[in-house]
Write a protein that holds these residues in place. Structure first.
Motif, PDB file in Angstrom:
ATOM      1  N   SER A  61       0.839  -1.197   0.000  1.00 32.77           N
ATOM      2  CA  SER A  61       0.000   0.000   0.000  1.00 32.77           C
ATOM      3  C   SER A  61       0.875   1.249   0.000  1.00 32.77           C
ATOM      4  CB  SER A  61      -0.918   0.023   1.224  1.00 32.77           C
ATOM      5  OG  SER A  61      -1.608   1.255   1.303  1.00 32.77           O
ATOM      6  N   LEU A  62       0.772   2.051  -1.047  1.00 35.99           N
ATOM      7  CA  LEU A  62       1.512   3.306  -1.104  1.00 35.99           C
ATOM      8  C   LEU A  62       1.029   4.293  -0.048  1.00 35.99           C
ATOM      9  CD1 LEU A  62       1.710   3.820  -4.978  1.00 35.99           C
ATOM     10  CD2 LEU A  62       3.504   3.001  -3.451  1.00 35.99           C
ATOM     11  N   ASP A  63      -0.178   4.085   0.467  1.00 40.79           N
ATOM     12  CA  ASP A  63      -0.728   4.984   1.478  1.00 40.79           C
ATOM     13  C   ASP A  63      -0.090   4.782   2.850  1.00 40.79           C
ATOM     14  OD1 ASP A  63      -2.477   6.199  -0.279  1.00 40.79           O
ATOM     15  OD2 ASP A  63      -4.100   4.794   0.138  1.00 40.79           O
ATOM     16  N   THR A  64       0.717   3.744   3.007  1.00 40.21           N
ATOM     17  CA  THR A  64       1.339   3.502   4.308  1.00 40.21           C
ATOM     18  C   THR A  64       2.862   3.522   4.242  1.00 40.21           C
ATOM     19  OG1 THR A  64       1.166   1.101   3.985  1.00 40.21           O
ATOM     20  CG2 THR A  64      -0.626   2.191   5.176  1.00 40.21           C
ATOM     21  N   ALA A  65       3.436   4.004   3.141  1.00 34.96           N
ATOM     22  CA  ALA A  65       4.892   4.127   3.052  1.00 34.96           C
ATOM     23  C   ALA A  65       5.389   5.118   4.102  1.00 34.96           C
ATOM     24  CB  ALA A  65       5.291   4.593   1.659  1.00 34.96           C
ATOM     25  N   PHE A  66       6.404   4.713   4.863  1.00 37.09           N
ATOM     26  CA  PHE A  66       7.034   5.575   5.871  1.00 37.09           C
ATOM     27  C   PHE A  66       5.997   6.120   6.852  1.00 37.09           C
ATOM     28  CE2 PHE A  66      10.257   8.623   7.375  1.00 37.09           C
ATOM     29  CZ  PHE A  66      11.414   7.899   7.186  1.00 37.09           C
ATOM     30  N   LEU A  67       5.058   5.273   7.233  1.00 32.40           N
ATOM     31  CA  LEU A  67       3.994   5.671   8.150  1.00 32.40           C
ATOM     32  C   LEU A  67       4.279   5.085   9.526  1.00 32.40           C
ATOM     33  CD1 LEU A  67       1.133   6.982   8.535  1.00 32.40           C
ATOM     34  CD2 LEU A  67       0.191   4.709   8.023  1.00 32.40           C
ATOM     35  N   PRO A  68       4.517   5.923  10.554  1.00 29.35           N
ATOM     36  CA  PRO A  68       4.833   5.391  11.875  1.00 29.35           C
ATOM     37  C   PRO A  68       3.593   4.973  12.653  1.00 29.35           C
ATOM     38  CG  PRO A  68       4.893   7.779  11.922  1.00 29.35           C
ATOM     39  CD  PRO A  68       4.616   7.390  10.492  1.00 29.35           C
ATOM     40  N   PHE A  69       3.781   4.066  13.604  1.00 24.79           N
ATOM     41  CA  PHE A  69       2.711   3.673  14.523  1.00 24.79           C
ATOM     42  C   PHE A  69       2.350   4.841  15.439  1.00 24.79           C
ATOM     43  CE2 PHE A  69       4.914  -0.243  13.529  1.00 24.79           C
ATOM     44  CZ  PHE A  69       3.947  -1.229  13.520  1.00 24.79           C
ATOM     45  N   THR A  70       3.384   5.548  15.921  1.00 22.73           N
ATOM     46  CA  THR A  70       3.234   6.602  16.926  1.00 22.73           C
ATOM     47  C   THR A  70       4.027   7.834  16.477  1.00 22.73           C
ATOM     48  OG1 THR A  70       5.127   5.692  18.123  1.00 22.73           O
ATOM     49  CG2 THR A  70       2.945   4.957  18.820  1.00 22.73           C
ATOM     50  N   PRO A  71       3.794   9.004  17.093  1.00 21.38           N
ATOM     51  CA  PRO A  71       4.561  10.200  16.719  1.00 21.38           C
ATOM     52  C   PRO A  71       6.071   9.977  16.847  1.00 21.38           C
ATOM     53  CG  PRO A  71       2.706  10.799  18.104  1.00 21.38           C
ATOM     54  CD  PRO A  71       2.767   9.300  18.114  1.00 21.38           C
ATOM     55  N   VAL A  72       6.848  10.702  16.050  1.00 22.23           N
ATOM     56  CA  VAL A  72       8.307  10.566  16.058  1.00 22.23           C
ATOM     57  C   VAL A  72       8.931  11.685  16.883  1.00 22.23           C
ATOM     58  CG1 VAL A  72       8.365   9.381  13.848  1.00 22.23           C
ATOM     59  CG2 VAL A  72       8.568  11.871  13.909  1.00 22.23           C
ATOM     60  N   PHE A  73      10.099  11.393  17.453  1.00 17.31           N
ATOM     61  CA  PHE A  73      10.823  12.368  18.258  1.00 17.31           C
ATOM     62  C   PHE A  73      12.313  12.271  17.958  1.00 17.31           C
ATOM     63  CE2 PHE A  73       6.904  11.595  20.576  1.00 17.31           C
ATOM     64  CZ  PHE A  73       6.496  12.890  20.900  1.00 17.31           C
ATOM     65  N   SER A  74      12.985  13.392  17.978  1.00 19.54           N
ATOM     66  CA  SER A  74      14.425  13.440  17.754  1.00 19.54           C
ATOM     67  C   SER A  74      15.154  12.794  18.950  1.00 19.54           C
ATOM     68  CB  SER A  74      14.866  14.889  17.578  1.00 19.54           C
ATOM     69  OG  SER A  74      14.526  15.659  18.713  1.00 19.54           O
ATOM     70  N   PRO A  75      16.445  12.446  18.760  1.00 20.70           N
ATOM     71  CA  PRO A  75      17.299  12.786  17.622  1.00 20.70           C
ATOM     72  C   PRO A  75      17.057  11.869  16.420  1.00 20.70           C
ATOM     73  CG  PRO A  75      18.551  11.548  19.241  1.00 20.70           C
ATOM     74  CD  PRO A  75      17.213  11.793  19.851  1.00 20.70           C
ATOM     75  N   PHE A  76      17.198  12.444  15.219  1.00 21.82           N
ATOM     76  CA  PHE A  76      17.071  11.707  13.976  1.00 21.82           C
ATOM     77  C   PHE A  76      18.452  11.502  13.367  1.00 21.82           C
ATOM     78  CE2 PHE A  76      13.139  14.498  14.001  1.00 21.82           C
ATOM     79  CZ  PHE A  76      12.337  13.538  14.593  1.00 21.82           C
ATOM     80  N   PRO A  77      18.701  10.366  12.710  1.00 21.10           N
ATOM     81  CA  PRO A  77      20.028  10.101  12.154  1.00 21.10           C
ATOM     82  C   PRO A  77      20.424  11.151  11.117  1.00 21.10           C
ATOM     83  CG  PRO A  77      18.704   8.107  12.180  1.00 21.10           C
ATOM     84  CD  PRO A  77      17.774   9.224  12.509  1.00 21.10           C
ATOM     85  N   PRO A  78      21.587  11.762  11.260  1.00 20.29           N
ATOM     86  CA  PRO A  78      22.035  12.764  10.286  1.00 20.29           C
ATOM     87  C   PRO A  78      22.078  12.188   8.871  1.00 20.29           C
ATOM     88  CG  PRO A  78      23.443  12.774  12.221  1.00 20.29           C
ATOM     89  CD  PRO A  78      22.559  11.569  12.347  1.00 20.29           C
TER      90      PRO A  78
END
Length: 235
Positions: free
Chosen positions: A37-54
């Protein structure tokens, strides 16, 4: 030499698979990124929080507290704008084989796609059972279908699996649930090379080999896989 569709085929467009595709494409490789499903690409279960990988796609699109659909739309836009990536909505059922080498994938919808290297980034979608109260579904997460045919095919090829489990809390009116799924058993996967060693040209990344991990860890694994595949690319 037979022509191939892509340099790398990636099955699964979650955090690990999408990050790998994005990094490989920026290095100039032609990538087929396949998802049910293209509608769920890179779709998280829960909100995201930093730090994020550079240097990651997650770092480009993420911000503290960003929720699923907004993060998905930002990431999908960048994936679609990357000319070396072809996003495909297909339900992968089998690997295409030439002897003991993987050369592509088959799909329930019919199209076959070919590449000299295939990556399985199918997360929690191998033989999953999702529990919501007394209800049990065959889904890798809420309302998302599994890969039953692919799982049975991998078993027929001799791959062994072990169970893993994840729990998602209730949030924003969405019920909480628990999912039990299968991951490649210890010894099937090499964490240094990402190889699934029973077949040439087959790799694994993300939850389907690690069992557990954060969004940032999955993004880092995708980037690390891209570096490994770039370093070992045919001349």
């Amino acid at each position: 030499m037979k022509p191939v569709d892509y340099d790398v085929l990636i099955v699964g467009a979650g955090f690990a698979g999408a990050e790998a595709a994005y990094a490989l494409a920026k290095k100039g490789l032609r990538v087929g990124l396949v998802t049910t499903s293209l509608d769920t690409a890179f779709l998280p279960f829960t909100p995201v929080f930093s730090p994020f990988p550079p240097g990651s796609l997650l770092a480009e699109v993420g911000q503290d507290g960003l929720k699923g659909w907004e993060l998905h739309s930002r990431a999908k836009y960048r994936l679609e704008c990357q000319p070396q990536i072809h996003l495909l909505q297909l339900s992968v059922t089998r690997l295409l084989l030439e002897g003991q080498r993987v050369v592509g994938i088959e799909s329930w919808e019919g199209p076959r796609k070919t590449a000299p290297r295939v990556v399985l980034a199918v997360g929690s979608f191998l033989c999953p059972q999702l529990f919501i109260g007394d209800v049990v579904e065959e889904a890798g997460r809420l309302s998302e279908v599994a890969y039953p045919d692919l799982f049975q095919h991998l078993q027929s090829l001799g791959f062994a699996f072990s169970p893993a489990e994840a729990t998602v809390a209730e949030q924003g009116g969405t019920p909480g649930y628990r999912v039990v799924y299968q991951v490649f058993a210890q010894g099937e996967w090499n964490p240094r090379t990402f190889r699934l060693g029973r077949l040439e040209g087959l790799y694994g990344v993300g939850l389907c080999v690690l069992g557990q991990g954060t969004y940032a860890q999955m993004a880092m694994e995708g980037m690390r896989l891209a570096q490994v595949l770039t370093d070992t690319a045919p001349p």
